[in-house]
Motif scaffolding. Structure first.
Motif: not given
Length: 126
Positions: A39-44, A49-59, A61-63
């Motif tokens: 999760v930490a790697q996905a958030i980083k 790569n995004n000026l502003v982001f939400t959990t919608d963009q992180v999810r 990428l995650l298993p």
């Protein structure tokens, strides 16, 4: 030669079950740490790569991780000063039904040309 004497109420299948349960607990703890790192790697990655982001963009990428792990990851990244909360928006994920989610931005990514101060919301560049 010595002989192992078991107590009268010794239950071999139960003992084997308890042994396996102990191994499972060890594996679960390892999984906890692994999920935190993923999760930490996905958030980083998203923050870089995004000026502003939400959990919608992180999810995406995650298993499959425990749902609470994502929010905890954002809280941890914020506490470390890596990201800062900048507002709220409605989730674009269909299954969220327009639920309100936090908007975040990086405090450490030089990619956007601004070094941000943790704990203070700087104005977004135009």
């Amino acid at each position: 030669m010595s002989t192992v004497v078991q107590p009268a109420d010794y239950d071999a299948p139960r003992a084997e079950f308890e042994k396996q349960l102990g191994f499972t607990r060890l594996d679960f703890n390892d999984t906890d740490e692994w999920e935190k790192r993923v999760v930490a790697q996905a958030i980083k990655h998203i923050a870089a790569n995004n000026l502003v982001f939400t959990t919608d963009q992180v999810r995406p990428l995650l298993p499959e991780v425990h749902p609470n792990r994502i929010g905890a990851g954002f809280a941890a990244a914020s506490a470390r000063g890596e990201i800062v909360h900048v507002g709220y928006t409605k989730s674009k994920k269909v299954s969220s039904h327009g639920r309100v989610v936090g908007m975040w931005r990086s405090t450490t990514s030089p990619r956007h040309g601004v070094i941000r101060t943790p704990g203070r919301v700087d104005p977004l560049p135009s």
